[in-house]
Design an enzyme around this catalytic site. Structure first.
Site, PDB file in Angstrom:
ATOM      1  N   SER A 165      31.018  32.646  39.500  1.00 40.41           N
ATOM      2  CA  SER A 165      30.116  33.334  38.570  1.00 40.41           C
ATOM      3  C   SER A 165      29.172  32.295  37.963  1.00 40.41           C
ATOM      4  CB  SER A 165      30.922  34.089  37.499  1.00 40.41           C
ATOM      5  OG  SER A 165      30.064  34.845  36.667  1.00 40.41           O
ATOM      6  N   HIS A 191      28.735  36.549  41.362  1.00 39.02           N
ATOM      7  CA  HIS A 191      28.166  37.563  40.479  1.00 39.02           C
ATOM      8  C   HIS A 191      26.650  37.413  40.426  1.00 39.02           C
ATOM      9  CE1 HIS A 191      32.247  37.579  38.168  1.00 39.02           C
ATOM     10  NE2 HIS A 191      32.296  38.297  39.275  1.00 39.02           N
ATOM     11  N   ASP A 288      37.572  37.366  36.253  1.00 40.89           N
ATOM     12  CA  ASP A 288      37.460  38.008  37.563  1.00 40.89           C
ATOM     13  C   ASP A 288      37.902  37.042  38.661  1.00 40.89           C
ATOM     14  OD1 ASP A 288      36.815  40.035  39.376  1.00 40.89           O
ATOM     15  OD2 ASP A 288      34.789  39.274  39.663  1.00 40.89           O
TER      16      ASP A 288
END
EC number: 3.1.1.61
Length: 350
Positions: A165, A191, A288
């Site tokens: 991310s 992401h 995540d």
């Protein structure tokens, strides 16, 4: 509580006003000043010494990229880019991340007020992460010399599964650039919003010996190829079709507030590949991928997490380590070689 001091730089008075409204609605941060262009911003930085700068990509007098390059050379500080949701905007934003920006937010194409207000929490999260982020030197130009596999790679069963991310675009580049063209297939969830991943894949493809592409639904997974999850609208899963691995793209609800989600990819890899996979979790905020990496480990995969010292934001790796999901914790500069070492190991786990 000490508030995060933010300076907003944007040529649009509407966007400056909305960003101020959004940021000041959170008790842990405040806008100390706004500027319509980088030349005004330069003086306000000296006056207010902000913790985080939000910077529009395209502005009059001096564009955001030129200003960012000078800023990172002369007075490095955490910067969150504010970009248009277009292909050109994506290319410019990726260049900004190469120059040292921590992250970016996208302006909606229509309904800027409603669009930005809707993403109030996302904007606040990115500013918080930027305020704690480690600044890094801009990426060097050119190609890295490819490493060599320690033993000839012949099996199409082996896979590398990667999640990232905040700070991930540059971390992924650093992992992929040294890999040889005959590397196993690599699947990556980073992401990103819709429209940005294609530009990212093209940029990586030009820099790497492996072939990098944005993934397509139903395509067969091949050695020497890197498949990047399309941003924004679907999750990427690994599946099986007979003896082959295949990619599935699924338009379902966000997981851990993200679509694509790293957890979705990791859980699917645990089921489809088991001990034939290597799982890698890179820099990023939030959690995540942590549970999915644990699922991969329990299924027999080798797993690794980027270490704190080399992360821009030590969120996702920290959560994975806390769960016991990582077999090893590795500095970013060593991850490529560790992957190739694991691929050369004998035994039922790669």
């Amino acid at each position: 509580m000490k508030k995060i001091k933010v300076l907003c730089v944007d040529d649009s008075a509407l966007v400056r006003g909305l960003m101020t409204e959004i940021i000041n609605s959170h008790p842990d941060m405040e806008v100390v000043a706004t500027a319509p262009d980088p030349l005004v911003a330069r003086e306000l930085i000296k006056k207010h010494n902000p913790d985080v700068l939000t910077l529009d990509v395209e502005m009059p007098r001096m564009d955001g990229l030129d200003f960012l390059e000078k800023l990172m050379r002369l007075r490095p500080m955490p910067v969150v880019m504010v970009s248009s949701l277009t292909e050109r905007g994506g290319e410019i934003t990726l260049r900004a991340l190469e120059l040292g920006a921590i992250d970016f937010v996208t302006k909606p194409k229509l309904g800027i007020r409603d669009g930005l207000i809707e993403y109030s929490e996302v904007i606040a999260d990115k500013i918080r992460a930027a305020s704690r982020a480690r600044l890094r030197a801009p990426a060097p130009a050119g190609h890295a010399a490819p490493l060599r596999l320690r033993s000839p790679f012949a099996s199409s069963e082996k896979l590398v599964i990667v999640g990232a991310s905040t700070g991930g675009t540059e971390a992924i580049r650093e992992v992929l650039q040294p890999l040889p063209a005959d590397s196993p297939a690599i699947l990556i969830t980073q992401h990103m919003p819709a429209g940005f991943t294609r530009s990212f894949a093209q940029r990586l493809d030009a820099l790497c010996a492996v072939t990098v592409r944005e993934a397509s639904d139903g395509e067969r997974v091949l050695p020497g190829h890197v498949y990047l999850a399309p941003g924004g609208e679907t999750h990427m899963r690994l599946g099986r079709s007979g003896a082959n691995y295949v990619i599935g793209l699924q338009a379902s609800e966000p997981v851990n507030r993200h679509r694509p989600s790293v957890d979705v990819l990791f859980h699917s890899a645990a089921e489809a590949a088991g001990g034939n996979a290597i799982g890698v979790i890179l820099t990023g905020m939030g959690k995540d991928g942590a549970a999915g990496l644990l699922a991969m480990k329990r299924a027999g995969a080798r797993t690794m997490a980027q270490d704190e010292a080399s992360c821009v934001v030590f969120g996702m790796p920290r959560e994975a380590i806390a769960l016991g999901a990582a077999d090893e914790v590795v500095p970013l500069a060593d991850i490529s070689e560790r992957i190739l070492t694991r691929l050369g190991d004998r035994g039922h786990r790669v």
